[in-house]
Design an enzyme around this catalytic site. Structure first.
Site, short mmCIF file in Angstrom:
data_model
loop_
_atom_site.label_atom_id
_atom_site.label_comp_id
_atom_site.label_asym_id
_atom_site.label_seq_id
_atom_site.Cartn_x
_atom_site.Cartn_y
_atom_site.Cartn_z
N ILE A 1 -5.57 2.79 15.89
CA ILE A 1 -6.80 2.00 15.95
C ILE A 1 -6.60 0.68 15.20
CG2 ILE A 1 -8.36 3.97 16.14
CD1 ILE A 1 -8.79 3.73 13.06
N ASN A 2 -7.50 -0.26 15.49
CA ASN A 2 -7.63 -1.42 14.63
C ASN A 2 -8.40 -0.98 13.38
OD1 ASN A 2 -7.60 -4.09 13.73
ND2 ASN A 2 -8.05 -4.91 15.76
N CYS B 1 -11.93 -9.32 18.44
CA CYS B 1 -12.47 -10.63 18.06
C CYS B 1 -13.90 -10.79 18.58
CB CYS B 1 -11.60 -11.74 18.63
SG CYS B 1 -9.88 -11.67 18.13
#
Length: 315
Positions: free
Chosen positions: A199-200, A138
């Protein structure tokens, strides 16, 4: 169909001290708050080791303007914008509806400030969730919008702050959109994370040439699906090199659409394997992956799935 008795003997794992019935984990953002896919005939949360709940923030968020999702060759772009009802609603109204006998449920914490991460983590600490995953991808609104997870110092600060307010296992979700993911993983381990997930999504863009405009309302979004798997495998293997000496387990994820994909992540160093985008075109994928892993173990004379973790031999 739940994981059968024979599969339980070969597929059950320990992740951060939690028993998982299978190494498969349903990824955050792909299965809502753990109820959506249970409406599909033949699907059961008992087929997986854990379900990561939808990303949750301190207050309710409406998310981004449309379009939010765009199909790409071998993948999908999404920019949902963390639409969610806020942590109080999740804890008070959604968690009581979940069947915690089915599987493990992992909260996913997101925030725009360090204080928000702390607040949401603290709220989930006083709830029945089994573990907490920190989404550090984020943007930090107090630091010019730089993603927490792209800066090792900020990543470590988030993990350290969350560690102080919960006794539950902490899993840090790492972004691939950084220069040194292994170095970042090391900092998160030093700060107190119990597990890692990698992973993102990779950041990407889609363009409508006739309109000469971006397709996604947010202009950019996260790329997931089979197209990202080679990147994800490398990142998992890199993270494994720093996680292994500390006994830190990894949820490997990124483009898993078959048992062979899942096995590749295990070989690269993952203890568990995340399944996400693949569920959109085959909601019954997890049962097939469990069966495929079990068949592989039998063919290769292996007695347990843990024998695959980190068994990759480099040239």
């Amino acid at each position: 169909m739940p994981v059968d008795t024979h599969h339980k003997q070969t597929l059950a794992i320990d992740f951060c001290g939690l028993p998982f019935a299978s190494p498969l984990v349903l990824l955050s953002g792909c299965v809502g708050f753990g109820e959506e896919y249970t409406r599909v005939a033949g699907f059961s949360n008992r087929q997986v080791g854990a379900v990561c709940l939808k990303g949750t923030t301190g207050d309710a968020r409406l998310g981004n303007a449309p379009h939010r999702v765009y199909e790409t060759p071998d993948g999908m772009l999404n920019a949902i914008g963390l639409q969610n009802p806020g942590v109080d609603h999740v804890v008070d109204d959604i968690l009581p509806r979940l069947d915690f006998d089915e599987t493990r449920f992992i909260a996913n914490v997101s925030g725009s400030t360090l204080e928000e991460y702390i607040r949401v983590t603290q709220r989930f600490d006083d709830s029945p969730v089994d573990a907490i995953e920190i989404n550090i991808s984020c943007p930090n609104v107090k630091e010019g919008g730089v993603a927490f997870g792209n800066d090792p110092d900020m990543s470590a600060r988030v993990v350290e702050a969350c560690r102080k307010v919960t006794q539950k296992p902490l899993i840090t979700k790492l972004s691939p959109n950084q220069t040194d993911i292994a170095g970042n993983a090391r900092r998160c381990i030093e700060a107190g994370t119990n597990g890692l997930s990698a992973i993102n999504t990779l950041m990407g863009m889609a363009i409508d040439t006739e309109r000469r405009r971006t397709v996604i309302g947010n202009n950019q979004g996260g790329l997931s699906g089979p197209a990202v798997k080679p990147v994800a495998l490398l990142r998992v293997h890199q993270v494994y090199q720093v996680a292994r000496p500390h006994g830190i387990p990894i949820i490997g994820q990124g483009g898993v659409a078959s048992a062979d994909d899942a096995i590749q992540f295990l070989l690269a160093g993952a203890t568990a394997v995340g399944v996400g985008t693949g569920l959109f075109y085959d909601p019954l994928l997890c049962g097939k992956i469990n069966q495929g892993i079990n068949d592989y173990l039998q063919r290769h004379g292996m007695s347990h799935v843990s024998e695959l973790t980190g068994a990759l031999e480099l040239n």
